[in-house]
Each structure stands twice: as C-alpha cells, then as structure tokens.
Design a protein around this motif. Structure first.
Motif, PDB file in Angstrom:
ATOM      1  N   ALA A  47       0.832  -1.198   0.000  1.00 52.33           N
ATOM      2  CA  ALA A  47       0.000   0.000   0.000  1.00 52.33           C
ATOM      3  C   ALA A  47       0.869   1.251   0.000  1.00 52.33           C
ATOM      4  N   SER A  48       0.367   2.277  -0.661  1.00 58.41           N
ATOM      5  CA  SER A  48       1.116   3.530  -0.724  1.00 58.41           C
ATOM      6  C   SER A  48       0.145   4.697  -0.682  1.00 58.41           C
ATOM      7  N   TRP A 104     -15.686  -0.479   2.631  1.00 53.13           N
ATOM      8  CA  TRP A 104     -14.892  -0.290   1.412  1.00 53.13           C
ATOM      9  C   TRP A 104     -15.496   0.742   0.464  1.00 53.13           C
ATOM     10  N   LYS A 122     -10.613  10.606   2.849  1.00 54.83           N
ATOM     11  CA  LYS A 122      -9.154  10.713   2.789  1.00 54.83           C
ATOM     12  C   LYS A 122      -8.701  12.168   2.913  1.00 54.83           C
ATOM     13  N   TYR A 156      -4.192   3.117   7.577  1.00 53.94           N
ATOM     14  CA  TYR A 156      -4.975   2.156   6.806  1.00 53.94           C
ATOM     15  C   TYR A 156      -6.016   2.850   5.939  1.00 53.94           C
ATOM     16  N   SER A 206      -3.825   4.797   3.024  1.00 54.11           N
ATOM     17  CA  SER A 206      -3.044   3.966   2.105  1.00 54.11           C
ATOM     18  C   SER A 206      -3.887   2.920   1.390  1.00 54.11           C
ATOM     19  N   ILE A 207      -4.815   2.286   2.122  1.00 54.87           N
ATOM     20  CA  ILE A 207      -5.597   1.193   1.559  1.00 54.87           C
ATOM     21  C   ILE A 207      -7.035   1.625   1.260  1.00 54.87           C
ATOM     22  N   MET A 222      -9.559   1.516   3.523  1.00 53.38           N
ATOM     23  CA  MET A 222     -10.525   0.708   4.269  1.00 53.38           C
ATOM     24  C   MET A 222     -11.183   1.494   5.405  1.00 53.38           C
ATOM     25  N   ARG A 253     -12.115  -8.960   4.534  1.00 55.92           N
ATOM     26  CA  ARG A 253     -11.100  -8.400   3.643  1.00 55.92           C
ATOM     27  C   ARG A 253     -10.231  -7.364   4.343  1.00 55.92           C
ATOM     28  N   THR A 309      -7.531  -6.177   6.845  1.00 56.47           N
ATOM     29  CA  THR A 309      -6.363  -6.839   7.418  1.00 56.47           C
ATOM     30  C   THR A 309      -6.468  -6.922   8.941  1.00 56.47           C
ATOM     31  N   GLY A 320      -5.647  -3.697  10.492  1.00 55.24           N
ATOM     32  CA  GLY A 320      -6.742  -2.742  10.337  1.00 55.24           C
ATOM     33  C   GLY A 320      -7.842  -2.972  11.348  1.00 55.24           C
TER      34      GLY A 320
END
Length: 267
Positions: free
Chosen positions: A2-3, A82, A89, A131, A134-135, A137, A210, A212, A215
């Motif tokens: 992830a970035s 999701w 963000k 989290y 980057s992802i 979630m 899904r 992590t 997370g």
C-alpha cells in the motif's frame, strides 16, 4: 504494498504547514489584537493558548466536514468498510497534518505543553489513519470518530476563560459549561449506538474479512478504549453540573436563571 497517493501527501503537507503558521504567526497576532489579556500571559500560557487556538480551528474544520460526509456521501454510508473514501481521505489527511504538527510542537515545547498521553494518542491515531489513507478501508468509521472533534472548541474555551481569570460562576463560563457538556454528550455519547450498530452489522461479513488484521486492531481496540474514557469523562461532567445545580446560594440560582435565559433566547 500500500502507498499514499500524491493528493493525500500534498494535503497532509499543506495541513502541516498551515497549522504551523497558525501557531507561530496567525494566533499570536489575532489574539493580541482582539484579546488584551493575551499580552499578560506567561510564556508557558502563551504557548498553550496558541496550541489551543490551532486545536479549535482544526476541530471546526474537520468536524463540520465530517458532518457533511455523514449526511451526503452516499458511497461511504452505503458501504462503510470499502466505500469510495475520496472525501474521507481529504479529511483524514488534514487531521494527520495537524497531528504531526501538534506532536512536533508538544515535543519542542515540552516544558509548557508536554503530555505523554497526547503523544500516545497522536501516534495511535496516525497508525489507524494509515490504513484509511493507504488502503482506503473503513472510511465510514474513520470519519465517524472525527465527529467527536466538535466538542473540542468548548473544552478549549473553558481553558481560555480560566487563564484569563474569569470566575467559575461567571455567566460566560456557565454558558460555555452547558454548551461543553451538551456538545460532549451529543458527539461522543449519544452517537455510540449508531456507531456500534454499524460495526455489528458489518462484523463477520465478506467485506469485514477483507480488512487486514492490523486494520481490525486499529479500528476496534481504540474505539472501545476511547468510548470507555468518553463515558468516564461524561460522568465526571454530569456530576459537576449536578453539583452546581444542587449547591445552595441565591447568587448561583440567579446565575443559572440567567444562563438558561440566554440559552432559551437563542433558540
């Protein structure tokens, strides 16, 4: 792996620079212009004053943005795990910029505003927001937790009145005390059923699995811990209000009549 997107990084960096400028330049100038008592503060209190001014500004910006997302961002509300996290963000990136800025100031001015609890709090929040940024979630839940910031301005205002020498039973202090207790209850206590109902609704579903393990830990652990503390703080606030209401004295009864008169007249 992830970035972070360039947009997220630029917003966080802009937020960091903005809050640093507010602390070092904007707050001292505005406070000196509009609050004569600011010039009489000790160096330690001056640092904390500027820190709380920045905190209030951040809380209003992020808190109001949170409400907008909760009311109008259908993607996040329909899929709290999701859903499209674009707006969330932006809000979280603003908060991360503030947290890094505030943590830097805490460390630099440790003798004035140093607090291990706040450092731990900021680091835990940054870990959880990693989290989201980057992802992508858990956008609904990350945004929901930030609504609690709307109680911050009244908490800071209480400190401003105290350091300026306002009596605890003065009308401004009591009006702010009622507003502080009410806002704390509304954005930290009353919203708990809604938050945990949504958490229970997604628990065990395919979108939940899904997420992590890290997370889930960053989501559930801090949520339970923070809300236990919120209940304890609310209990303390409620006891303080009841204590004042039950205390004898014509002056106190008159003051409360004035307070409620101001509150009712503003409706």
């Amino acid at each position: 792996m992830a970035s972070f997107s360039p947009l997220v990084l630029s917003i966080a960096a802009t937020s960091f620079v903005t809050f640093q400028c507010l602390f070092h330049f904007v707050s001292p100038w505005i406070s000196a212009q509009f609050c004569p008592g600011y010039r009489r503060l000790s160096p330690r209190h001056t640092v904390e004053w500027n820190s709380r001014t920045v905190s209030t500004f951040h809380a209003l910006i992020v808190g109001l943005f949170c409400l907008y997302i909760l009311l109008f961002d259908n993607a996040v509300n329909e899929d709290p795990v999701w859903g499209d996290p674009s707006l969330v963000k932006i809000n979280v990136a603003i908060t991360c910029g503030y947290l890094i800025s505030d943590m830097l100031l805490i460390c630099y001015y440790w003798l004035a505003i140093g607090d291990k609890f706040f450092v731990i709090h900021h680091l835990a929040a940054l870990y959880a927001y990693y989290y989201v940024l980057s992802i992508g979630m858990l956008p609904y839940f990350a945004n929901f937790r930030l609504v609690a910031e709307l109680s911050t301005p009244c908490v800071n205002q209480r400190w401003f009145f105290e350091v300026l020498g306002y009596p605890k039973k003065s009308l401004p202090n009591m009006v702010n005390g009622i507003a502080m207790t009410a806002s704390f209850f509304l954005v930290r206590i009353a919203v708990m059923p809604m938050y945990y109902t949504r958490m229970y609704a997604v628990y065990g579903t395919e979108p939940f699995y899904r997420v992590t393990f890290g997370g889930r830990c960053a989501w559930m652990g801090p949520s339970f811990c923070l809300d236990i503390m919120n209940v304890m703080w609310m209990h303390k606030m409620a006891r303080g209000c009841i204590s004042v209401l039950r205390s004898p004295g014509k002056h106190r009864r008159t003051a409360f009549i004035k307070v409620w008169g101001v509150v009712l007249s503003s409706d």
